[in-house]
Structures are given as structure tokens and as C-alpha cells.
Write a protein that holds these residues in place. Structure first.
Motif, PDB file in Angstrom:
ATOM      1  N   VAL A   1     -10.726  -1.968  11.984  1.00 15.76           N
ATOM      2  CA  VAL A   1     -10.152  -3.070  12.750  1.00 15.76           C
ATOM      3  C   VAL A   1      -9.071  -2.498  13.659  1.00 15.76           C
ATOM      4  O   VAL A   1      -8.144  -1.834  13.191  1.00 15.76           O
ATOM      5  CB  VAL A   1      -9.584  -4.167  11.825  1.00 15.76           C
ATOM      6  N   THR A   2      -9.206  -2.761  14.946  1.00 22.98           N
ATOM      7  CA  THR A   2      -8.265  -2.181  15.920  1.00 22.98           C
ATOM      8  C   THR A   2      -7.273  -3.192  16.469  1.00 22.98           C
ATOM      9  O   THR A   2      -6.266  -2.812  17.052  1.00 22.98           O
ATOM     10  CB  THR A   2      -9.038  -1.564  17.096  1.00 22.98           C
ATOM     11  N   ASP A   3      -7.545  -4.489  16.291  1.00 20.07           N
ATOM     12  CA  ASP A   3      -6.637  -5.488  16.851  1.00 20.07           C
ATOM     13  C   ASP A   3      -6.754  -6.795  16.088  1.00 20.07           C
ATOM     14  O   ASP A   3      -7.814  -7.128  15.537  1.00 20.07           O
ATOM     15  CB  ASP A   3      -6.965  -5.736  18.330  1.00 20.07           C
ATOM     16  N   ILE A   4      -5.653  -7.509  16.023  1.00 15.05           N
ATOM     17  CA  ILE A   4      -5.621  -8.869  15.475  1.00 15.05           C
ATOM     18  C   ILE A   4      -5.333  -9.803  16.631  1.00 15.05           C
ATOM     19  O   ILE A   4      -4.310  -9.658  17.316  1.00 15.05           O
ATOM     20  CB  ILE A   4      -4.539  -9.001  14.383  1.00 15.05           C
TER      21      ILE A   4
ATOM     22  N   SER B   1      -6.701   4.636   9.134  1.00 14.98           N
ATOM     23  CA  SER B   1      -6.681   3.566  10.132  1.00 14.98           C
ATOM     24  C   SER B   1      -5.586   3.879  11.143  1.00 14.98           C
ATOM     25  O   SER B   1      -4.472   4.245  10.759  1.00 14.98           O
ATOM     26  CB  SER B   1      -6.399   2.224   9.452  1.00 14.98           C
ATOM     27  N   THR B   2      -5.902   3.747  12.414  1.00 14.22           N
ATOM     28  CA  THR B   2      -4.960   4.172  13.456  1.00 14.22           C
ATOM     29  C   THR B   2      -4.480   3.032  14.342  1.00 14.22           C
ATOM     30  O   THR B   2      -3.282   2.835  14.544  1.00 14.22           O
ATOM     31  CB  THR B   2      -5.612   5.252  14.343  1.00 14.22           C
ATOM     32  N   TRP B   3      -5.419   2.271  14.867  1.00 16.96           N
ATOM     33  CA  TRP B   3      -5.088   1.343  15.947  1.00 16.96           C
ATOM     34  C   TRP B   3      -4.308   0.117  15.508  1.00 16.96           C
ATOM     35  O   TRP B   3      -3.648  -0.534  16.326  1.00 16.96           O
ATOM     36  CB  TRP B   3      -6.375   0.892  16.644  1.00 16.96           C
ATOM     37  N   LEU B   4      -4.375  -0.223  14.233  1.00 15.08           N
ATOM     38  CA  LEU B   4      -3.722  -1.457  13.779  1.00 15.08           C
ATOM     39  C   LEU B   4      -2.204  -1.369  13.888  1.00 15.08           C
ATOM     40  O   LEU B   4      -1.524  -2.381  13.939  1.00 15.08           O
ATOM     41  CB  LEU B   4      -4.134  -1.761  12.338  1.00 15.08           C
ATOM     42  N   ARG B   5      -1.671  -0.155  13.934  1.00  9.33           N
ATOM     43  CA  ARG B   5      -0.227   0.014  14.106  1.00  9.33           C
ATOM     44  C   ARG B   5       0.224  -0.676  15.397  1.00  9.33           C
ATOM     45  O   ARG B   5       1.218  -1.414  15.413  1.00  9.33           O
ATOM     46  CB  ARG B   5       0.123   1.498  14.150  1.00  9.33           C
ATOM     47  N   ASP B   6      -0.491  -0.445  16.499  1.00 11.66           N
ATOM     48  CA  ASP B   6      -0.131  -1.067  17.779  1.00 11.66           C
ATOM     49  C   ASP B   6      -0.324  -2.575  17.735  1.00 11.66           C
ATOM     50  O   ASP B   6       0.439  -3.329  18.341  1.00 11.66           O
ATOM     51  CB  ASP B   6      -0.960  -0.463  18.914  1.00 11.66           C
ATOM     52  N   ALA B   7      -1.359  -3.009  17.019  1.00  8.95           N
ATOM     53  CA  ALA B   7      -1.630  -4.445  16.918  1.00  8.95           C
ATOM     54  C   ALA B   7      -0.480  -5.169  16.231  1.00  8.95           C
ATOM     55  O   ALA B   7      -0.067  -6.254  16.652  1.00  8.95           O
ATOM     56  CB  ALA B   7      -2.933  -4.680  16.153  1.00  8.95           C
ATOM     57  N   MET B   8       0.071  -4.580  15.171  1.00  4.87           N
ATOM     58  CA  MET B   8       1.183  -5.209  14.472  1.00  4.87           C
ATOM     59  C   MET B   8       2.415  -5.260  15.363  1.00  4.87           C
ATOM     60  O   MET B   8       3.159  -6.244  15.377  1.00  4.87           O
ATOM     61  CB  MET B   8       1.496  -4.461  13.179  1.00  4.87           C
TER      62      MET B   8
ATOM     63  N   ILE C   1       1.371  11.739   0.654  1.00  2.00           N
ATOM     64  CA  ILE C   1       0.781  10.969   1.743  1.00  2.00           C
ATOM     65  C   ILE C   1       1.819  10.008   2.315  1.00  2.00           C
ATOM     66  O   ILE C   1       2.502   9.302   1.574  1.00  2.00           O
ATOM     67  CB  ILE C   1      -0.491  10.205   1.289  1.00  2.00           C
ATOM     68  N   GLU C   2       1.944  10.036   3.627  1.00  2.00           N
ATOM     69  CA  GLU C   2       2.814   9.109   4.353  1.00  2.00           C
ATOM     70  C   GLU C   2       1.952   8.045   5.012  1.00  2.00           C
ATOM     71  O   GLU C   2       0.830   8.315   5.431  1.00  2.00           O
ATOM     72  CB  GLU C   2       3.588   9.849   5.444  1.00  2.00           C
ATOM     73  N   TYR C   3       2.496   6.841   5.131  1.00  2.00           N
ATOM     74  CA  TYR C   3       1.719   5.749   5.710  1.00  2.00           C
ATOM     75  C   TYR C   3       2.652   4.674   6.249  1.00  2.00           C
ATOM     76  O   TYR C   3       3.843   4.632   5.913  1.00  2.00           O
ATOM     77  CB  TYR C   3       0.793   5.143   4.652  1.00  2.00           C
ATOM     78  N   ASP C   4       2.109   3.809   7.082  1.00  3.93           N
ATOM     79  CA  ASP C   4       2.863   2.693   7.644  1.00  3.93           C
ATOM     80  C   ASP C   4       2.727   1.466   6.756  1.00  3.93           C
ATOM     81  O   ASP C   4       1.646   1.183   6.214  1.00  3.93           O
ATOM     82  CB  ASP C   4       2.353   2.343   9.045  1.00  3.93           C
TER      83      ASP C   4
ATOM     84  N   HIS D   1      -2.158   4.797   9.706  1.00  2.00           N
ATOM     85  CA  HIS D   1      -1.499   5.943  10.335  1.00  2.00           C
ATOM     86  C   HIS D   1      -1.064   6.959   9.292  1.00  2.00           C
ATOM     87  O   HIS D   1       0.032   7.547   9.363  1.00  2.00           O
ATOM     88  CB  HIS D   1      -0.313   5.481  11.177  1.00  2.00           C
ATOM     89  N   ALA D   2      -1.941   7.190   8.315  1.00  2.00           N
ATOM     90  CA  ALA D   2      -1.607   8.064   7.194  1.00  2.00           C
ATOM     91  C   ALA D   2      -1.741   9.536   7.568  1.00  2.00           C
ATOM     92  O   ALA D   2      -2.493   9.917   8.464  1.00  2.00           O
ATOM     93  CB  ALA D   2      -2.527   7.747   6.018  1.00  2.00           C
ATOM     94  N   ARG D   3      -0.995  10.359   6.864  1.00  2.56           N
ATOM     95  CA  ARG D   3      -1.169  11.810   6.946  1.00  2.56           C
ATOM     96  C   ARG D   3      -0.863  12.403   5.582  1.00  2.56           C
ATOM     97  O   ARG D   3       0.033  11.941   4.867  1.00  2.56           O
ATOM     98  CB  ARG D   3      -0.291  12.426   8.027  1.00  2.56           C
ATOM     99  N   CYS D   4      -1.645  13.411   5.207  1.00  5.95           N
ATOM    100  CA  CYS D   4      -1.488  14.056   3.908  1.00  5.95           C
ATOM    101  C   CYS D   4      -0.870  15.436   4.090  1.00  5.95           C
ATOM    102  O   CYS D   4      -1.202  16.163   5.034  1.00  5.95           O
ATOM    103  CB  CYS D   4      -2.837  14.177   3.208  1.00  5.95           C
ATOM    104  N   LEU D   5       0.025  15.783   3.165  1.00  6.81           N
ATOM    105  CA  LEU D   5       0.778  17.028   3.292  1.00  6.81           C
ATOM    106  C   LEU D   5       0.652  17.884   2.029  1.00  6.81           C
ATOM    107  O   LEU D   5       0.890  17.412   0.917  1.00  6.81           O
ATOM    108  CB  LEU D   5       2.261  16.732   3.539  1.00  6.81           C
TER     109      LEU D   5
END
Length: 678
Positions: free
Chosen positions: A128-131, A230-237, A394-397, A210-214
Motif C-alpha cells: 500500500v503506497t497511499d491512503i 514497506s516504503t511509501w506509506l511513510r509519505d502518506a502518513m 531493526i529500526e522502523y517507523d 521504512h525498516a532497516r536491519c543492522l
């Protein structure tokens, strides 16, 4: 092909198919609403990327409450567990908590099967890229269709029990005029450009957004377990005016169990008699052959390796941006923060019946690969271990949950609900509980009904959501028994008695299930009263029985209830003194005994609850102008504006709001009682 042909019409969209998403989607679809659940990968449905267990201290309470309300988690773990154990049995019943080791693959597969068989529910693998809100959908002209309809949803026909699009939206006059002042959800868009038109959305992205594993200096932009993020939902929020924050969590290494020396560890077996999580599960069905876990410890050599390489840890090298969980620290954190400890527990736990992979509980880490190899091999039994999957952070939004109402609907957008780790919580159980409540309330929103809001005095779920929404949680929130003020009332054993009525009213509990709870309540009351009335004298036969049970003889007559209160006695042990007792099921007997043993404490807590409810039921008008409330301190005014509490009770739990501020607020509300919000 016109834009209209690229749209699918449904009722509710659930973004994410983790533990929150599964409960949310099942609740919505079981209540008759057409629901689409989106997942980045259908093979990750109900995945357990961290510890493969369900329950534990306080978390077992949540699972029982989920089940009492009509959720699925308890039923699913009863079908797929490897080992089960009741924790804290040496303490009082308030803190008894059930914990089960899961076959993680079987758990995921079983939950996916439940979703696939559920009517009104569609699974869709897509990002899902947009709400979309109502104005955006209207601007896209998605409702225009010369053919007379634009839905290509295969399940378009709905049963008479499905409110669907036939019921008025909760944004209409049914829910008051205030809703029209904010944007309203109208659909979601996926990465292919397809638009799903809907009237409610539940965001359950977990740790994927927008997760990344370290692992040391190695950073990969991926979700848990190597899954696509998931990447695009960050901008949607952000577009919707909902700011995000950065949290982190971590997980230990997975190892090939064949390379471990279990003779150097202590076996941790399951309970000889297994207690099921679900009130619907036949106890006979869970008496299975269990798989053992194992206990070992770190040592000074382990700690020295960690200390020597702290500069290579992303946590201490400043690479990690997010805030980690206080109550589930990495092994690096344990060594630094508890430097006086010469060892830490390490539990070796199986990941499944048909895999050699084991989970190294207690040693989560983000150390580099080579450090992990050396560090783990210092632990007794792990000297020759072979790592299958490295430990990682793991970091995430996620959001600050104070942007939510107690219903888990966002304050910024009508019809947009959030649940699970996206709300800043941690744990499968916390996520599932929020998902279930969000699902029920999304349906209530569409039906124009009041939301289901459980109070702190009614459920651990009520404590969980109230804490998330009311407190400024600056780290992943974890449920603990100490967070519940009334935990003697909120025991896991009485979750059905507390919450079945709400599940029944919501439509997730059957008439037969609810009738049994009513029957159970009546039998508990009758037997408790009978035991208080039946008197036992000091006859020789009574003295002999009491002596055989290691109990002091009676000097005067007393009731059976008084005998049960003796620490060395129980309902079962005094059966020889009670030949006329009725035949009762084990769950009823358990409640009778607890009610008798802890009657004084229970009554004291009930009195506290009655006092608590006076503040909790004193509502604050949603249109209150805090600038108009004289004598409020500036900090309190600022916090009240930020959190917008719905009641005096909730306001009193906001950090920065003092008892004096509450008194000022109560006086203001009393003076303006006639101007209360309509």
C-alpha cells in the motif's frame, strides 16, 4: 480502459497481516463487512520474527482477553504449540500467566488457513503506497462509470447481515457534526496503481515501515526476517498530518540445534497438565507430547568480548537512530547497564517440530558477524554452535499513540485506525489485542455506533490502550502485570467472566458461548454461598480428616468456606467433609476457590474501582477550550491540548497534569455543565 475500471470497492482495508492485522481483518469480516488485508508477502502472515512463543507474564492475560472477546490468537496457539507452562504459580492467581512455545511455521500456516477460509475476507499481496481521503478520491473521478458500476471485487454481493455500503457512514449525522470538519478515509492505493475504495482503514505495519536491519557495520534496508519492507506509506502518513517517530527492536541469533551440547544445560520441561489458552478449546486436545527448552548462562568471557567490541555495536556507535525497548534489552545493553551481574540467563528454545533451528532467548544483539561468532561460543553448550541466522537490530517507523483516540481511531483523519507495533508497542500479544479492538471499532464507526472502549478496571487491554494513548511513551511499550492497578480483578482465569459480554455485544461471541458464561456466573455464586452456609462441627471424624490433611483441629464449628481459606487446604482436599457438594466443572471450582480465598482483597479492589469510575465517567466535552480554563498551569494546558483526553480519569494520568490541575478542571466543568458538548 478508464480509471474506474482500476478500482475495487470494499468496506474496510487492513494494511499489514501480522498479529494485529490478522485479528483486525478477522473481526471486520466476521462482523459482515467486506475486508481486504494487504501483506508484503503472503508467506509472512502471522509471522513470528522474534521469540517464537505466545503468552508469558501479563501477555498471557492479553491472549485470554483476546479469546474472551472473540479473537483468534488463543485458538491458534492451542493448535500449534510445542510446549506450555503456567508461570508464577508460586505466587497469587493475579500474576499466574500462561506461556506456550510455538511451532512458528505451523502457527503462521494455521492462521493463514483461518484467514483464507473466512467469508468476506480477501488476502492481497501488495504494498500500500497511499491512503486516500474523500476529496482525493473525488478528484480522481473514481466514482464515475458509464457502465453503472465500477467494482471488480469478486465478493461484491453481501449477505443481509453485512452492513456493507447499505448502512449510513459513521461520518453522517449518526456520529455528529464534528466528523465533517476533518478529512475522511475513502480508499487506499497499491504500488501497481490499483485503488481500493473503502470507508475505513486499519494500519498494522508492525516493524516493516521504512525498516532497516543492522548487524554491526552491515545495514540492509529490509523488514524483519529479510522480508521486503514497506516504503511509501511513510509519505502518506505525513500527507495526512500524522508525524512518525523511529523505534528499534532486536532479535537473537538462530542456531542449528544439532551443533549444541545440551548436556551442559538444564532442561526446562513443560507442565505435566497443559492448560489451554482458549476458553473454547477442549483441555483434552492440548495434552500432547511436548518439546523441551534448555537453560544456560553467559559468563565473564562473554561479557569481556562484548565490552571489547562496543565501538562496533550500532547501538553504541551512534548508527541506530531509534529508541529500543527498556524491558527487552540486547545483550550489549545488559552487559553495560548491569555491569555487576556476572551472568545472564540464556534460554534455548525450539523454533518448530520439523526444523533443527533453535532460538537463543536472552541474547539479542546487533554486534558484527565475527563478534557474534565468538560471543555465542563462550556460553556453556554453545561452544561449537553454528549460526543459521545472525542476530540483528531493526529500526522502523511508528506513530506516537497520543495521536489516537481510545478507540484507536486517529484524531486527524476520520475512519483511519492504527494498531500493533505501529502504535509504539512491542510484542505479538499487545499487537493482536490492539488489532482486535481496532477491527471492532472500525465496524462500529461504519455502523454509527459508539466505540468499544475497555476501562483500566475491566481488562489488561484497557490498561494497554489507555497507557499508549495517554502517556508519552518514548520507547516500545511492553505490557506488565505491574501496570494494572486492579490486577487481582483482572486475572487470566476470569477473562471470560469479565469480557464475554463485550464480545457478544460486538457480534464475535455466539449465543451458546455467552449462555455458558451466564450459567457459569450463576453456579459460582450458588456454590460460594453454599460453602459459606454449610457448617462443620468439631466431631472426632472431622478431626481425623483434618489431621490427615496436616491441618489443625476445629475447636468450634466453622463453615466450609472458612476451611478453604486455610493455606494447607483447598476445595478438592475437603471433599470428604462435604459429601453433598454438586458436580461442578474445573473452571467453576477454580473461580469459587479464588473468590473465597481472596474475598477481602477482591472487595477492597472493587471499592477502589467504584471510586475510580467516578472520575473515569466524568466526560470532558470534545470542544472544550483549555485557554478558557483559568488557573490551569501552562504545562497542564499544553498537555491537555495535545492529548485531548475524553474523561477526567484519562486527564489525571497525563504526565504533567497535577491533582491541582484536575481540581481546577472539575470546577470549570461544573460551572459550565449547561454548555456540555452535544
Amino acid at each position: 480502459m478508464s480509471k474506474a475500471n482500476y478500482t475495487i470497492e470494499t468496506d474496510i482495508c487492513v494494511i499489514g497481516a501480522g498479529h494485529a492485522g490478522c485479528e483486525a481483518a478477522l473481526a471486520c469480516s466476521r462482523l459482515g463487512f467486506r475486508t481486504v488485508i494487504f501483506t508484503m508477502n503472503v508467506d509472512s502472515i502471522a509471522m513470528m520474527p522474534c521469540n517464537p512463543h505466545i503468552g508469558g507474564s501479563s501477555k498471557g492475560h492479553l491472549v485470554r482477553e483476546i479469546d474472551a472477546l472473540g479473537g483468534e490468537m488463543g485458538k491458534n496457539i492451542d493448535k500449534t504449540f510445542l510446549q506450555s507452562k503456567m508461570l508464577n504459580v508460586s505466587k497469587g492467581p493475579a500474576v499466574h500467566s500462561l506461556r506456550a512455545q510455538a511451532d512458528k511455521a505451523a502457527y503462521s500456516q494455521a492462521m493463514r488457513a483461518v484467514l483464507e477460509k473466512q467469508e468476506n475476507l480477501t488476502i492481497r499481496q501488495a504494498e500500500v503506497t497511499d491512503i486516500l481521503t474523500q476529496p482525493e478520491v473525488e478528484a480522481l473521478e473514481l466514482f464515475a462509470d458509464d457502465s453503472g458500476g465500477h467494482s471488480v471485487f469478486e465478493g461484491d454481493s453481501v449477505s443481509s447481515g453485512n452492513a456493507g455500503f447499505s448502512e449510513p457512514s459513521a461520518s453522517s449525522e449518526a456520529s455528529g457534526p464534528s466528523r465533517t470538519e476533518k478529512p475522511r478515509v475513502a480508499g487506499v492505493k497499491i504500488h501497481t496503481g490499483m485503488v481500493y475504495l473503502c470507508r475505513a482503514v486499519i494500519v498494522c505495519t508492525g516493524t516493516y515501515l521504512h525498516a532497516r536491519c543492522l548487524v554491526g557495520e552491515s545495514i540492509t534496508e529490509t523488514g524483519p526476517g529479510g522480508m521486503q519492507r514497506s516504503t511509501w506509506l511513510r509519505d502518506a502518513m505525513g500527507k495526512l498530518g500524522i508525524p512518525l517517530r523511529r523505534f528499534k527492536t532486536g532479535t537473537p541469533a538462530r542456531m542449528d540445534g544439532r551443533t549444541l551440547d545440551y548436556s551442559r544445560m538444564k532442561i526446562q520441561p513443560g507442565d505435566p497438565v497443559v492448560v489451554p489458552f482458549s476458553f473454547s478449546t477442549d483441555p483434552a486436545d492440548v495434552q500432547i507430547e511436548q518439546v523441551p527448552c534448555w537453560l544456560t548462562y553467559t559468563n565473564e568471557e562473554t561479557h569481556d568480548i562484548i565490552r571489547q567490541n562496543l565501538d562496533r555495536s550500532p547501538i553504541y556507535a551512534g548508527i541506530i537512530e531509534g529508541t529500543g525497548p527498556r524491558y527487552c534489552p540486547s545483550i550489549e545493553d545488559k552487559v553495560v547497564k548491569f555491569s555487576d551481574k556476572i551472568r545472564h540467563h540464556v534460554f534455548i528454545e525450539p523454533e518448530g517440530r520439523f526444523t533443527n533451528e533453535v532460538y537463543v532467548d536472552g541474547m539479542s544483539s546487533s554486534m558484527p558477524d565475527d563478534v557474534q561468532q565468538r560471543m555465542y561460543r563462550t556460553v556453556p553448550g554453545l561452544e561449537n554452535c553454528v549460526i543459521v541466522k545472525n542476530a540483528y537490530a531493526i529500526e522502523y517507523d511508528c506513530i506516537n499513540a497520543n495521536q489516537l483516540k481510545l478507540s484507536l481511531e486517529t484524531k486527524a483523519v476520520d475512519g483511519l485506525f492504527c494498531a500493533g507495533q505501529f502504535n509504539g508497542s512491542s510484542g505479538y500479544e499487545e499487537a493482536a489485542a490492539q488489532g482486535l479492538i481496532a477491527g471492532i471499532n472500525a465496524v462500529n464507526y461504519l455502523r454509527g455506533r459508539e466505540p468499544l472502549i475497555l476501562e483500566r478496571s475491566e481488562a489488561y487491554i484497557g490498561v494497554l490502550i489507555d497507557d499508549l494513548v495517554t502517556k508519552d511513551n518514548r520507547e516500545p511499550y511492553r505490557m506488565m502485570t505491574s501496570r494494572a492497578e486492579y490486577r487481582l480483578l483482572l486475572r487470566q482465569d476470569n477473562a471470560d467472566l469479565r469480557l464475554r459480554k463485550y464480545g457478544y455485544e460486538a457480534g464475535l461471541i455466539t449465543q451458546k458461548q455467552y449462555d455458558y458464561v451466564l450459567y457459569k456466573e450463576e453456579k459460582i455464586r450458588e456454590e460460594t454461598e453454599r460453602l459459606k452456609k454449610v457448617k462443620i462441627g468439631a466431631a472426632a471424624s472431622v478431626r481425623e480428616i483434618l489431621k490427615s490433611l496436616g491441618s489443625a483441629p476445629l475447636k468450634t464449628a466453622c463453615s466450609l468456606a472458612e476451611l478453604i481459606c486455610r493455606p494447607e487446604l483447598s476445595y478438592e482436599k475437603i471433599k470428604e467433609l462435604d459429601p453433598d457438594r454438586p458436580a461442578l466443572s474445573k473452571d467453576i471450582v477454580e473461580q469459587v476457590e479464588i473468590n473465597i480465598r481472596y474475598e477481602g482483597y477482591i472487595e477492597r479492589q472493587k471499592k477502589q474501582v467504584r471510586q475510580f469510575e467516578k472520575l473515569e465517567h466524568r466526560k470532558i466535552p470534545s470542544r472544550i477550550d483549555y485557554d478558557d480554563v483559568g488557573s490551569l498551569r501552562n504545562e497542564a494546558r499544553q498537555k491537555l491540548k495535545e492529548f485531548l483526553p475524553s474523561s477526567i480519569g484519562q486527564a489525571s494520568r497525563i504526565s504533567g497534569v497535577t491533582p491541582a490541575d484536575i481540581t481546577v478542571l472539575l470546577i470549570y466543568l461544573e460551572k459550565n455543565r449547561g454548555n456540555a458538548d452535544k
